[in-house]
Design a protein around this motif. Sequence first.
Motif, PDB file in Angstrom:
ATOM      1  N   THR A 290       0.833  -1.210   0.000  1.00  0.00           N
ATOM      2  CA  THR A 290       0.000   0.000   0.000  1.00  0.00           C
ATOM      3  C   THR A 290       0.863   1.254   0.000  1.00  0.00           C
ATOM      4  OG1 THR A 290      -1.603  -1.239   1.287  1.00  0.00           O
ATOM      5  CG2 THR A 290      -1.947   1.118   1.170  1.00  0.00           C
ATOM      6  N   ASP A 291       1.981   1.209   0.759  1.00  0.00           N
ATOM      7  CA  ASP A 291       2.857   2.384   0.860  1.00  0.00           C
ATOM      8  C   ASP A 291       3.505   2.767  -0.471  1.00  0.00           C
ATOM      9  OD1 ASP A 291       2.250   2.445   3.477  1.00  0.00           O
ATOM     10  OD2 ASP A 291       4.203   1.761   4.212  1.00  0.00           O
ATOM     11  N   HIS A 292       3.586   1.835  -1.406  1.00  0.00           N
ATOM     12  CA  HIS A 292       4.179   2.161  -2.705  1.00  0.00           C
ATOM     13  C   HIS A 292       3.264   3.039  -3.550  1.00  0.00           C
ATOM     14  CE1 HIS A 292       6.693  -1.638  -2.084  1.00  0.00           C
ATOM     15  NE2 HIS A 292       7.554  -0.653  -2.197  1.00  0.00           N
TER      16      HIS A 292
ATOM     17  N   ALA B 118      -4.087   5.001  -2.117  1.00  0.00           N
ATOM     18  CA  ALA B 118      -4.795   3.993  -1.317  1.00  0.00           C
ATOM     19  C   ALA B 118      -5.102   2.728  -2.117  1.00  0.00           C
ATOM     20  CB  ALA B 118      -6.085   4.570  -0.733  1.00  0.00           C
ATOM     21  N   HIS B 119      -4.199   2.391  -3.009  1.00  0.00           N
ATOM     22  CA  HIS B 119      -4.321   1.160  -3.808  1.00  0.00           C
ATOM     23  C   HIS B 119      -4.120  -0.041  -2.886  1.00  0.00           C
ATOM     24  CE1 HIS B 119      -3.606  -1.732  -7.003  1.00  0.00           C
ATOM     25  NE2 HIS B 119      -3.733  -0.802  -7.924  1.00  0.00           N
ATOM     26  N   ASP B 120      -4.878  -1.108  -3.130  1.00  0.00           N
ATOM     27  CA  ASP B 120      -4.684  -2.326  -2.338  1.00  0.00           C
ATOM     28  C   ASP B 120      -3.291  -2.905  -2.606  1.00  0.00           C
ATOM     29  OD1 ASP B 120      -7.171  -2.326  -1.157  1.00  0.00           O
ATOM     30  OD2 ASP B 120      -8.099  -3.475  -2.785  1.00  0.00           O
ATOM     31  N   PRO B 121      -2.727  -3.635  -1.629  1.00  0.00           N
ATOM     32  CA  PRO B 121      -1.443  -4.301  -1.881  1.00  0.00           C
ATOM     33  C   PRO B 121      -1.578  -5.340  -3.005  1.00  0.00           C
ATOM     34  CG  PRO B 121      -2.302  -4.869   0.307  1.00  0.00           C
ATOM     35  CD  PRO B 121      -3.234  -3.854  -0.274  1.00  0.00           C
ATOM     36  N   GLU B 122      -0.461  -5.563  -3.710  1.00  0.00           N
ATOM     37  CA  GLU B 122      -0.464  -6.488  -4.845  1.00  0.00           C
ATOM     38  C   GLU B 122       0.642  -7.530  -4.637  1.00  0.00           C
ATOM     39  OE1 GLU B 122      -2.075  -6.421  -8.087  1.00  0.00           O
ATOM     40  OE2 GLU B 122      -3.100  -4.477  -8.073  1.00  0.00           O
ATOM     41  N   PRO B 123       0.344  -8.637  -3.951  1.00  0.00           N
ATOM     42  CA  PRO B 123       1.342  -9.708  -3.816  1.00  0.00           C
ATOM     43  C   PRO B 123       1.689 -10.286  -5.189  1.00  0.00           C
ATOM     44  CG  PRO B 123      -0.556 -10.083  -2.375  1.00  0.00           C
ATOM     45  CD  PRO B 123      -0.920  -8.953  -3.280  1.00  0.00           C
ATOM     46  N   VAL B 124       2.948 -10.735  -5.323  1.00  0.00           N
ATOM     47  CA  VAL B 124       3.370 -11.325  -6.590  1.00  0.00           C
ATOM     48  C   VAL B 124       3.183 -12.844  -6.542  1.00  0.00           C
ATOM     49  CG1 VAL B 124       5.825 -11.541  -5.925  1.00  0.00           C
ATOM     50  CG2 VAL B 124       5.193 -11.368  -8.345  1.00  0.00           C
TER      51      VAL B 124
END
Length: 183
Positions: free
Chosen positions: A156-158, A162-168
Motif C-alpha cells: 500500500t505504501d508504494h 490507497a491502492h490495495d497491496p499487490e502480492p506477486v
Amino acid sequence: MSSQRSQDLETDGHQTVAVRPPRMADGAGMWRVARDSETLDLNSSYAYVLFARDFAPTCRVALEGDKVVGFVLGYRRPAHPDRLFVWQVAVDANQRGKGLSGRLLDDLVAGARTDGSPIEWLETTITDDNIASQRLFASFARRWSAEEHVAALFLTDHFPDAHDPEPVHVIGPLSHAPAAAEV
Ligand SMILES: CC(C)(COP(=O)(O)OP(=O)(O)OC[C@H]1O[C@@H](n2cnc3c(N)ncnc32)[C@H](O)[C@@H]1OP(=O)(O)O)[C@@H](O)C(=O)NCCC(=O)NCCS
C-alpha cells in the motif's frame, strides 16, 4: 430457444474467437475491454497502443470477428528475459467462464517456446480480493505442471492513492506444456 440451437450458438461463438499477438489497430479495443471490466486499473489508451506496437510477442488479443473481446498484456522483465510479467488480463463479461483467458496465457507462453526464447517463469500480481484472477493463474499453473509461490511485492505504501497491496505470484518452471498448448 431450443437447447440444440443454443448449443450451436455456443459452439459457433467458441470457434470464431481467434487468439493472436496484437497489432496497433487493436489497442483501442484492448483499452475498451479494460475499461468495461470495471476491475482493472484503466491505463491510458496510449499505453495499450504502445504495448500492441512494442510488446506484441508477449501480448495476446482474442477476437470475435474484428472485435477485441479479450487481451493479455505482458513483457519480459529486462533483467530476466525468461520471466514474463503479466500486467493485465481481461475478457468481456459475455466471454467469461469459457477458458478464454487460459487460452490467451497458454498461447503466449507456448508461442515463446517455439520462437526459441522460452519463458520459464510467469509473474503477476493479484489483489487478495480478486478470486477469479487467483483461480485463473492457479489453473494455469496446474495445466503447466508448475509450482506457484506468492510473496509480498507492491505494498500500500508504494502507491499514492490507497491502492490495495499487490502480492506477486511466481509460477514455474514452465517446461511442461500441456498437450493442448503446443503450437
Ligand atoms: C479474471 C478473468 C480474466 C478470467 O477470465 P475467464 O476467461 O473467465 O477465465 P477462464 O474461463 O479461462 O477460467 C480460468 C480458471 O479460473 C476460474 N474462474 C474464472 N472466473 C472465475 C470466477 N469469477 N470465480 C471463480 N473462479 C473463476 C475458472 O473456473 C477456471 O478454473 P479451472 O480451470 O480450475 O476450471 C475475467 O474474470 C476478467 O476479465 N475479470 C476482470 C478483469 C480482471 O480482474 N483481470 C485480472 C486481473 S489483471
